[in-house]
Design a protein around this motif. Sequence first.
Motif, PDB file in Angstrom:
ATOM      1  N   GLU A 125       0.853  -1.195   0.000  1.00  0.00           N
ATOM      2  CA  GLU A 125       0.000   0.000   0.000  1.00  0.00           C
ATOM      3  C   GLU A 125       0.891   1.247   0.000  1.00  0.00           C
ATOM      4  N   TRP A 181       5.556   3.215   1.746  1.00  0.00           N
ATOM      5  CA  TRP A 181       4.926   1.942   1.414  1.00  0.00           C
ATOM      6  C   TRP A 181       4.780   1.138   2.699  1.00  0.00           C
ATOM      7  N   HIS A 182       3.562   0.749   3.043  1.00  0.00           N
ATOM      8  CA  HIS A 182       3.308  -0.048   4.253  1.00  0.00           C
ATOM      9  C   HIS A 182       3.692  -1.504   3.998  1.00  0.00           C
ATOM     10  N   LYS A 214       1.481  -3.415   8.476  1.00  0.00           N
ATOM     11  CA  LYS A 214       0.569  -2.386   8.985  1.00  0.00           C
ATOM     12  C   LYS A 214      -0.386  -3.028   9.994  1.00  0.00           C
ATOM     13  N   SER A 274       4.529  -1.549  12.937  1.00  0.00           N
ATOM     14  CA  SER A 274       4.490  -0.926  11.617  1.00  0.00           C
ATOM     15  C   SER A 274       5.892  -0.958  11.021  1.00  0.00           C
ATOM     16  N   ILE A 311       7.571   0.518   7.499  1.00  0.00           N
ATOM     17  CA  ILE A 311       7.315   1.344   6.330  1.00  0.00           C
ATOM     18  C   ILE A 311       8.623   1.577   5.580  1.00  0.00           C
ATOM     19  N   GLU A 342      10.267   4.131   3.126  1.00  0.00           N
ATOM     20  CA  GLU A 342      10.006   5.513   2.723  1.00  0.00           C
ATOM     21  C   GLU A 342      11.093   6.017   1.796  1.00  0.00           C
ATOM     22  N   ILE A 365       2.286   0.963  16.542  1.00  0.00           N
ATOM     23  CA  ILE A 365       2.122   1.816  15.367  1.00  0.00           C
ATOM     24  C   ILE A 365       2.111   3.293  15.787  1.00  0.00           C
ATOM     25  N   LYS A 367       0.768   5.883  14.083  1.00  0.00           N
ATOM     26  CA  LYS A 367      -0.386   6.651  13.601  1.00  0.00           C
ATOM     27  C   LYS A 367      -1.250   7.097  14.776  1.00  0.00           C
TER      28      LYS A 367
END
Length: 113
Positions: free
Chosen positions: A9, A20-21, A24, A29, A31, A33, A104, A106
């Motif tokens: 994703e 890009w995950h 997740k 998490s 990622i 980047e 995570i 977020k």
Amino acid sequence: MKISKHNAEHYMWGDQCDGWHLVKKNELSVIHERMPADTAEVKHYHQQSRQFFFVLSGIATMEIEGEEVVLHPQEGVEVPPLVPHQMFNKSNEDVEFLVISQPISKGDRIVVD
């Protein structure tokens, strides 16, 4: 199932930066980047999330609690919760890196002025 930035994703952040995950989940998490030349993340900290940044290619500069750390390929740095930090790409080339967060990050980010 194999995962890479080619089938993960994708999302955009900041000034034309990519993420890009790879994993997740609420508890973890991972990622991948990409930051183009002369870009920066905003200075922030996380209340609960511990993060590890690992450079895949290019040269990244991290500011952690006001101190600069230059990361070359295959180098990383851990940032504990509550520690202000900011990633920069001060070079003329893209920087690609992994950000591993547990839990995570977020919804856990506090921007620092």
